[in-house]
Design a protein around this motif. Structure first.
Motif, short mmCIF file in Angstrom:
data_model
loop_
_atom_site.label_atom_id
_atom_site.label_comp_id
_atom_site.label_asym_id
_atom_site.label_seq_id
_atom_site.Cartn_x
_atom_site.Cartn_y
_atom_site.Cartn_z
N LEU A 152 4.54 -8.60 -5.44
CA LEU A 152 3.08 -9.43 -4.15
C LEU A 152 1.97 -8.30 -3.58
CD1 LEU A 152 6.01 -10.44 -1.73
CD2 LEU A 152 4.01 -11.74 -2.93
N GLY A 153 1.97 -7.00 -4.93
CA GLY A 153 0.82 -6.09 -5.10
C GLY A 153 -0.18 -6.94 -5.05
N SER A 154 -1.47 -6.25 -4.88
CA SER A 154 -2.93 -6.59 -4.65
C SER A 154 -2.90 -6.44 -6.73
CB SER A 154 -4.07 -5.74 -4.72
OG SER A 154 -4.57 -4.84 -4.96
N PRO A 155 -3.99 -7.29 -7.19
CA PRO A 155 -4.18 -6.85 -8.23
C PRO A 155 -4.45 -5.74 -9.29
CG PRO A 155 -5.74 -8.87 -7.84
CD PRO A 155 -4.73 -7.96 -6.57
N LEU A 156 -4.67 -4.74 -8.25
CA LEU A 156 -4.93 -3.01 -8.63
C LEU A 156 -3.68 -2.73 -8.01
CD1 LEU A 156 -8.47 -3.23 -8.41
CD2 LEU A 156 -8.14 -3.37 -10.41
N GLU A 157 -2.66 -3.09 -8.19
CA GLU A 157 -1.27 -2.76 -7.49
C GLU A 157 -1.15 -2.17 -5.83
OE1 GLU A 157 1.04 -0.91 -10.33
OE2 GLU A 157 0.89 -2.42 -11.86
N LEU A 158 -2.60 -2.43 -4.63
CA LEU A 158 -2.14 -1.91 -4.15
C LEU A 158 -1.51 -2.93 -2.75
CD1 LEU A 158 -6.26 -0.70 -4.10
CD2 LEU A 158 -4.63 0.28 -4.95
N TYR A 159 -1.54 -2.56 -1.46
CA TYR A 159 -0.87 -2.74 -0.54
C TYR A 159 -1.49 -2.45 0.58
CZ TYR A 159 3.04 -3.46 -3.69
OH TYR A 159 4.02 -4.16 -4.48
N ALA A 160 -2.05 -2.87 1.25
CA ALA A 160 -2.40 -3.11 2.54
C ALA A 160 -1.31 -2.98 4.07
CB ALA A 160 -2.71 -4.60 3.60
N GLU A 161 -0.88 -3.68 4.94
CA GLU A 161 -0.08 -3.36 6.02
C GLU A 161 0.47 -3.98 6.16
OE1 GLU A 161 0.05 -1.54 10.06
OE2 GLU A 161 -1.74 -2.18 9.96
N GLU A 162 0.44 -5.77 5.70
CA GLU A 162 0.90 -6.18 6.51
C GLU A 162 0.62 -7.86 5.36
OE1 GLU A 162 0.56 -7.93 10.19
OE2 GLU A 162 0.07 -6.57 11.08
N LEU A 163 1.59 -8.23 5.08
CA LEU A 163 1.64 -9.72 4.36
C LEU A 163 1.55 -11.37 5.05
CD1 LEU A 163 1.11 -9.42 1.46
CD2 LEU A 163 3.40 -9.61 1.18
N ASP A 164 1.44 -12.09 4.78
CA ASP A 164 1.36 -13.11 5.33
C ASP A 164 2.18 -14.18 4.14
OD1 ASP A 164 1.30 -16.08 5.70
OD2 ASP A 164 -0.54 -15.99 6.43
N ALA A 165 3.61 -14.55 5.10
CA ALA A 165 4.53 -14.86 4.38
C ALA A 165 4.55 -15.69 3.97
CB ALA A 165 5.83 -14.58 5.42
N ALA A 166 3.89 -16.98 4.11
CA ALA A 166 3.33 -18.27 3.87
C ALA A 166 2.86 -17.85 2.30
CB ALA A 166 2.71 -18.91 4.78
N THR A 167 1.32 -17.31 2.19
CA THR A 167 0.41 -17.17 1.65
C THR A 167 1.04 -16.18 0.48
OG1 THR A 167 -0.98 -16.65 2.64
CG2 THR A 167 -0.50 -18.48 2.66
N GLY A 168 1.74 -15.47 0.57
CA GLY A 168 0.85 -13.17 0.04
C GLY A 168 -0.18 -13.11 0.39
N ARG A 169 -1.26 -13.35 1.49
CA ARG A 169 -1.90 -12.69 1.80
C ARG A 169 -1.99 -11.53 2.38
NH1 ARG A 169 -6.91 -15.48 5.64
NH2 ARG A 169 -8.57 -14.13 5.37
#
Length: 636
Positions: free
Chosen positions: A588-605
């Protein structure tokens, strides 16, 4: 014939276009020179940059308002690249473009070069020993045509002081390659390029048809000398030196030969990029006010250092053999000015500043309309009793790694333990910095126990046995109260003493060794959080409808909590479930394998500030936990 218009009764919010003018948070690339950071949108626009250090006012802030300044280099009339990646082992971003007539490659970096000796008595910001490399305070961008030909453009529109002050451009005397952007407050940037630059109001702009094998460049400098590369060859050499720095730094780490090694290395590079080299401080994130709730008010400035990150920082860095960075962070903690009672604040500026007053920037729209945009952070003077345990645990980990702590750390240790003794029985704002009424949060009591437990161990190491016994006795008292008042009728640890609500921070109970991993209360708590405090399998901090956090609106799942759950599941023997969750999180990381603080569990946003140090720290700790578990006993 004139037309007659009637008012549309549809509320304005419902009539907003479904397509956002802002890129998804996860689509930004991250650049760093260990002094400041830049975020680069997929179309090649630098949309966030705060020179000369992470917490300075921005000069590009299009990520928070589409009219707050940006800096683009790329093909004309195209916004979607063919591919983006980091050059392996570096924080250099490479973007490939396929145009109708040719292929282009853009390389972006905040330059780190060889140490440059100072020729004047200008004071240095360094309190940590400098390395042989240092930020050159310049953003370098190159563009190469690898096939065919293509029309390219450069657009540079600085907006100083968070988008308040448009730049006024000035030609540099006797220098045809440079133009200066000057703000009303005297701030100055220098744009250097081998492209022919024209000035259109507040925008510096260039166009050129690039042919096969041709490379052009531009550089933006805010150094004391306002210098930068003077040719494409010099620009390429600057990128090469930067590449050598990052790859050499990564080679000093100890990364297991494992299928997830790349995730560990990218997270390590992110954490290094979030470190302020002069002091060893680590910012929680390089951005402010990227929303935790789309369109909502949960928007915070994370460009500061939180003391609660200390334990996770030391654990992650030490597990990868990055001992220099771990020691630098501990020395930052030792340097930090303490309160009159000897306690540390919960957070500091990256230069050790204590006052971080929060204010709202009403002239900015916010990312996708999320307002207010905030700078500074009003939580700096909150009472959060978990800070004592976080600091003491990090100092204990440091002692185990190095075999000793320097004498100057003992006063920090003693003051934090004594403050924990005074405060543990009082309510506070908790680990999540709730802005509602203070409560007896279980995790705060837990971390006070950690403070006394680790303090006793450190005192014993110094031969202070009477003090160790005194602190151990108080630790036992805290332990007993948590076990009595912090659980519900099921034996599940609760958010605070006056509720049955769950809180993901209680996943720390087995991780800080408060109770054995096979204790029924530990298992019940971990399983309850996994099953009842999750959304689509991803962990929430708490249920907002059950928690007085002083805010409105929903929030996404907290990625650090999901990584904590990986480790906690392994601790209680749920090995397959823990590994599967870890694998899912890594996907679920970003296309560049980065992560924000949270994730929308329904969409992966991805939601919240980006990239988030806390998440990457938790990723390293969880992945290393899985790797150690696999090495001990492969799954059948």
């Amino acid at each position: 014939m004139s037309e007659t218009f009637t008012a549309d009764p549809t509320p304005f919010v419902e009539r907003l276009p479904t397509q956002s003018p802002f890129p998804p948070i996860a689509d930004y690339g991250f650049l760093s020179d260990c002094h400041t950071a830049a975020l680069v949108a997929p179309d090649g626009t630098v949309e966030w940059l705060c020179p000369p250090r992470f917490d300075a006012p921005s000069v590009f802030a299009a990520i928070l308002d589409r009219s707050a300044g940006g800096f683009r280099l790329g093909p004309s009339s195209m916004g979607v690249p063919a591919g983006r990646r980091y050059e392996p082992g570096t924080n250099i971003l490479e973007t490939t473009w396929m145009t109708p007539t040719g292929w282009l490659v853009v390389r972006d970096a905040l330059v780190i070069g060889r140490w440059r000796e100072r020729t004047t008595n200008t004071p240095t910001a360094h309190t940590r020993p400098p390395t042989d490399y240092e930020s050159h305070h310049v953003l370098v961008r190159t563009i190469t045509c690898v096939h065919g030909q293509a029309q390219i453009e450069l657009l540079c529109e600085p907006m100083f002081d968070y988008g308040r002050l448009p730049a006024k451009w000035e030609h540099v005397e006797d220098d045809a390659m440079s133009v200066d952007a000057v703000g009303e407050d005297g701030a100055r940037l220098r744009l250097i390029s081998d492209l022919r630059v024209g000035i259109e109001g507040s925008v510096a702009r260039a166009r050129h048809r690039l042919k096969t094998g041709e490379t052009r460049y531009c550089a933006l400098s805010w150094s004391r000398l306002l210098d930068g590369p003077r040719s494409a060859d010099e620009a390429l050499r600057a990128l090469q030196t930067t590449s050598e720095y990052w790859r050499g730094w990564l080679a000093d780490g100890k990364f297991p030969d494992h299928r997830w090694r790349g995730h560990l290395q990218r997270s390590a590079l992110v954490l290094k990029g979030l470190t302020y080299a002069p002091t060893g401080a680590m910012v929680a994130a390089p951005t402010t006010s990227l929303p935790e709730t789309p369109g909502g008010e949960r928007n915070w400035d994370y460009r500061f250092t939180w003391m609660r990150d200390a334990t996770f920082t030391l654990s992650a860095l030490n597990s990868l053999g990055l001992n220099w960075e771990a020691d630098d962070f501990i020395q930052f903690v030792a340097d930090a000015d303490r309160n009159e009672d000897g306690s540390l604040q919960i957070m500091y500026g990256i230069g050790g500043e204590r006052q971080l007053e929060e204010r709202e920037l009403t002239h900015l729209t916010g990312y996708e309309g999320a307002s207010p945009v905030r700078v500074g952070n009003g939580a700096y003077d909150q009472r959060q009793n978990d800070v004592y345990g976080a600091v003491l645990d990090s100092l204990y980990l440091h002692t185990k790694e190095y075999g000793h702590n320097s004498q100057r750390l003992w006063p920090v240790i003693e003051d934090q333990v004594r403050r924990a003794v005074e405060m543990w029985h009082l309510p506070d704002q908790g680990i999540w910095e709730a802005r509602g009424e203070a409560k007896h949060y279980t995790s705060s009591k837990l971390m006070c126990w950690v403070a006394l437990d680790r303090g006793a161990r450190l005192a014993a190491r110094r031969g202070k046995m009477a003090l160790a016994d005194e602190w151990r006795e108080i630790a036992n008292e805290i332990h007993a109260e948590i076990c009595e008042k912090g659980t519900d009728s099921r034996g599940v640890f609760t958010q605070h003493y006056d509720t049955d609500a769950l809180d993901a921070s209680n996943l720390l109970i087995p991780l800080v060794r408060f109770l054995p991993h096979d204790d029924p209360r530990v298992r019940a708590t971990v399983i309850a959080i996994a099953d009842e405090l999750s959304d689509n399998g991803l962990v929430l901090r708490y249920r907002v409808e059950e928690t007085d956090d002083g805010l409105s609106g929903e929030e996404g799942s907290f990625l650090i909590c999901s990584f904590w759950l990986v480790s906690a599941l392994l601790e209680i023997g749920e090995r397959k479930r823990g590994r599967q969750l870890c694998e899912r999180l890594l996907s679920l990381g970003s296309p560049l394998e980065l992560y924000a603080e949270e994730l929308d569990a329904a969409t992966g946003r991805h939601l919240g500030n980006f990239p988030q140090a806390f998440t990457h720290l938790a990723l390293i700790n969880a992945v290393m936990h899985v790797i150690r578990d696999e090495q001990q006993a492969p799954l059948a």
